[in-house]
Design a protein around this motif. Structure first.
Motif, PDB file in Angstrom:
ATOM      1  N   LEU A  66       0.654  -1.288   0.092  1.00  0.00           N
ATOM      2  CA  LEU A  66      -0.047  -0.032   0.088  1.00  0.00           C
ATOM      3  C   LEU A  66       0.881   1.360  -0.149  1.00  0.00           C
ATOM      4  CD1 LEU A  66      -2.847  -0.987   2.510  1.00  0.00           C
ATOM      5  CD2 LEU A  66      -2.732  -1.316  -0.003  1.00  0.00           C
ATOM      6  N   ARG A  67       1.991   1.041   0.647  1.00  0.00           N
ATOM      7  CA  ARG A  67       2.879   2.518   0.703  1.00  0.00           C
ATOM      8  C   ARG A  67       3.424   2.790  -0.980  1.00  0.00           C
ATOM      9  NH1 ARG A  67       7.264   0.490   4.864  1.00  0.00           N
ATOM     10  NH2 ARG A  67       7.108  -1.160   3.532  1.00  0.00           N
ATOM     11  N   ARG A  68       3.317   1.783  -1.467  1.00  0.00           N
ATOM     12  CA  ARG A  68       3.944   2.077  -3.040  1.00  0.00           C
ATOM     13  C   ARG A  68       2.613   2.146  -4.175  1.00  0.00           C
ATOM     14  NH1 ARG A  68       8.907  -1.384  -4.948  1.00  0.00           N
ATOM     15  NH2 ARG A  68       9.007  -0.091  -6.390  1.00  0.00           N
ATOM     16  N   ARG A  69       1.477   2.408  -3.376  1.00  0.00           N
ATOM     17  CA  ARG A  69       0.275   2.662  -4.192  1.00  0.00           C
ATOM     18  C   ARG A  69      -0.029   1.179  -4.953  1.00  0.00           C
ATOM     19  NH1 ARG A  69      -1.679   7.349  -5.260  1.00  0.00           N
ATOM     20  NH2 ARG A  69      -3.255   6.129  -6.001  1.00  0.00           N
ATOM     21  N   GLU A  70       0.291  -0.058  -4.604  1.00  0.00           N
ATOM     22  CA  GLU A  70      -0.335  -1.154  -5.315  1.00  0.00           C
ATOM     23  C   GLU A  70      -1.942  -1.048  -5.201  1.00  0.00           C
ATOM     24  OE1 GLU A  70       3.823  -3.684  -5.398  1.00  0.00           O
ATOM     25  OE2 GLU A  70       2.185  -4.299  -4.402  1.00  0.00           O
ATOM     26  N   ALA A  71      -2.255  -0.541  -4.032  1.00  0.00           N
ATOM     27  CA  ALA A  71      -3.771  -0.439  -3.903  1.00  0.00           C
ATOM     28  C   ALA A  71      -3.922   0.687  -2.667  1.00  0.00           C
ATOM     29  CB  ALA A  71      -4.314  -1.888  -3.362  1.00  0.00           C
ATOM     30  N   ASP A  72      -5.147   0.973  -2.820  1.00  0.00           N
ATOM     31  CA  ASP A  72      -5.580   2.201  -1.772  1.00  0.00           C
ATOM     32  C   ASP A  72      -6.210   1.289  -0.408  1.00  0.00           C
ATOM     33  OD1 ASP A  72      -5.340   4.127  -3.636  1.00  0.00           O
ATOM     34  OD2 ASP A  72      -7.407   3.730  -4.565  1.00  0.00           O
ATOM     35  N   ILE A  73      -6.797   0.255  -0.655  1.00  0.00           N
ATOM     36  CA  ILE A  73      -7.337  -0.389   0.382  1.00  0.00           C
ATOM     37  C   ILE A  73      -6.943  -2.056   0.267  1.00  0.00           C
ATOM     38  CG2 ILE A  73      -9.554  -1.121   1.824  1.00  0.00           C
ATOM     39  CD1 ILE A  73     -10.696   1.557   0.816  1.00  0.00           C
ATOM     40  N   ASP A  99       2.880   3.471   9.218  1.00  0.00           N
ATOM     41  CA  ASP A  99       1.887   4.409   8.459  1.00  0.00           C
ATOM     42  C   ASP A  99       0.828   3.649   7.652  1.00  0.00           C
ATOM     43  OD1 ASP A  99       3.916   2.719   6.764  1.00  0.00           O
ATOM     44  OD2 ASP A  99       4.470   4.272   5.445  1.00  0.00           O
ATOM     45  N   LEU A 100       0.567   2.497   8.195  1.00  0.00           N
ATOM     46  CA  LEU A 100      -0.768   1.888   7.750  1.00  0.00           C
ATOM     47  C   LEU A 100      -1.487   1.644   8.813  1.00  0.00           C
ATOM     48  CD1 LEU A 100       0.690  -1.404   5.562  1.00  0.00           C
ATOM     49  CD2 LEU A 100      -0.081   1.091   4.715  1.00  0.00           C
ATOM     50  N   ILE A 101      -2.781   1.890   8.720  1.00  0.00           N
ATOM     51  CA  ILE A 101      -4.042   1.714   9.385  1.00  0.00           C
ATOM     52  C   ILE A 101      -4.714   0.419   9.266  1.00  0.00           C
ATOM     53  CG2 ILE A 101      -4.077   4.118  10.212  1.00  0.00           C
ATOM     54  CD1 ILE A 101      -6.945   4.009   8.437  1.00  0.00           C
ATOM     55  N   VAL A 147      -7.076  -2.920   5.564  1.00  0.00           N
ATOM     56  CA  VAL A 147      -5.941  -2.215   5.914  1.00  0.00           C
ATOM     57  C   VAL A 147      -5.942  -0.965   4.779  1.00  0.00           C
ATOM     58  CG1 VAL A 147      -3.561  -2.088   5.851  1.00  0.00           C
ATOM     59  CG2 VAL A 147      -4.615  -4.108   6.599  1.00  0.00           C
ATOM     60  N   ALA A 148      -5.504   0.214   5.099  1.00  0.00           N
ATOM     61  CA  ALA A 148      -5.302   1.391   4.004  1.00  0.00           C
ATOM     62  C   ALA A 148      -4.034   2.160   4.647  1.00  0.00           C
ATOM     63  CB  ALA A 148      -6.447   2.192   4.145  1.00  0.00           C
ATOM     64  N   HIS A 149      -3.420   2.969   3.892  1.00  0.00           N
ATOM     65  CA  HIS A 149      -2.432   3.695   4.143  1.00  0.00           C
ATOM     66  C   HIS A 149      -2.924   5.006   5.091  1.00  0.00           C
ATOM     67  CE1 HIS A 149       0.917   6.668   3.997  1.00  0.00           C
ATOM     68  NE2 HIS A 149       1.862   5.659   3.628  1.00  0.00           N
ATOM     69  N   ARG A 150      -2.142   5.543   5.914  1.00  0.00           N
ATOM     70  CA  ARG A 150      -2.674   6.501   6.946  1.00  0.00           C
ATOM     71  C   ARG A 150      -3.096   7.648   6.361  1.00  0.00           C
ATOM     72  NH1 ARG A 150      -2.535   6.454  12.350  1.00  0.00           N
ATOM     73  NH2 ARG A 150      -1.130   4.615  12.380  1.00  0.00           N
ATOM     74  N   GLU A 151      -2.492   8.204   5.383  1.00  0.00           N
ATOM     75  CA  GLU A 151      -2.633   9.273   4.593  1.00  0.00           C
ATOM     76  C   GLU A 151      -3.812   9.242   3.845  1.00  0.00           C
ATOM     77  OE1 GLU A 151       0.466  11.769   2.788  1.00  0.00           O
ATOM     78  OE2 GLU A 151       2.068  10.493   3.790  1.00  0.00           O
TER      79      GLU A 151
END
Length: 296
Positions: free
Chosen positions: A140-147, A158-160, A271-275
């Protein structure tokens, strides 16, 4: 900083980075959604701009030169910084309309997500959904997915993540296969059965032996990393497989093996990225998936 001294195109640097990480121009083209000749021209253009040779052409393959290796880490830092900028910008988006990318395993993408996504589209037709089917954890940190829907809790700060619940993994086979192995009634009776492994690391063997089955590698003559292939092998009476009970119990072609056997329990995490949680669209879809998955 003397900006006039920066004389290369970031798009060309990105093409170099992806080619180095993917290992070939064709793989880089697929990753970037571009034509292979275009990626090749961008890499060649970067070499001309920088005045260095980045790759050696060996047959049809590419090998990084010493200069390419030296530059790779710097360009990788640039790529990560670009990803952070993209994440921050996406996190500020307040419009519901747009694309959302959801990563899930084959099983969840096939059996759980379709009715949920259908309801989401009826409720919010302006949201376009891309489903990434991956039995490994998408980055997710490299934008392979949003969720992402995962069966383990992430450790990256940095993941929630929100735990949706626990799922029971149960053994299944066709009634004919259960009869062929003598209608087992005790865990040790399964030592004469064949199983389908989902990896080469013996994870399933170890998990089942914790339940007292006493299996050996010889009990796993079939191996596939695809849950869909595994399940079709089970439905064809080839061996015993393991699947989320919510999904397996709904298939009339199979039956539980040793119904009283303790299931393997695994968690379901969203799971998603915190930002990304500051994006109205992603927050809405994240909460929608959490509610719907909890009801499944």
């Amino acid at each position: 900083m003397d900006w006039r001294s920066v004389k290369f195109d970031w798009n060309r640097a990105r093409a170099f980075l992806v080619t180095a990480e993917e290992g070939s121009l064709s793989a880089a083209a697929r990753a970037l959604g571009m034509a292979q000749p275009t990626v090749g021209r961008q890499v060649d253009g970067l070499e001309r701009e920088l005045g260095v040779v980045l790759f050696e052409r060996v047959g049809r393959g590419l090998t990084l030169t010493p200069s390419g290796l030296d530059l790779l880490e710097h360009v990788r830092d640039m790529g990560e910084a670009a990803g952070r900028v993209s994440l921050a910008a996406l996190g500020q988006a307040q419009a519901l309309e747009g694309t959302i990318c959801i990563s899930a395993s084959e099983t969840y993408a096939t059996a759980l997500l379709p009715p949920i996504i259908a309801r989401l589209r009826r409720q919010e037709p302006g949201i376009e959904v891309e489903i990434v089917v991956a039995n490994h954890a998408s980055d997710l940190r490299r934008r392979e997915a949003d969720i992402a829907i995962r069966n383990f809790r992430p450790t990256e700060p940095d993941l929630i993540a929100r735990k949706i619940g626990d799922a029971d993994a149960v053994l299944y086979a066709t009634p004919d296969y259960v009869a062929r192995i003598g209608n087992p009634t005790r865990p040790e009776d399964l030592q004469r059965a064949d199983f389908i492994a989902l990896d080469h690391g013996g994870m399933m063997l170890k998990g089942l032996n914790r339940l007292g089955l006493g299996l050996t590698p010889a009990n796993f003559p079939l191996v596939t990393e695809s849950y869909l292939v595994m399940w079709e092998l089970v439905r064809q009476g080839a061996a015993i497989g393991i699947l989320d009970a919510h999904i397996g119990d709904a298939d009339p072609a199979v039956t539980r093996v040793l119904p009283d056997l303790e299931p393997l329990v695994f968690p379901i995490w969203l799971v998603a990225h915190r930002e990304l949680t500051t994006s109205r669209r992603i927050r809405m879809v994240y909460d929608f998936l959490a509610r719907e998955l909890a009801r499944s």
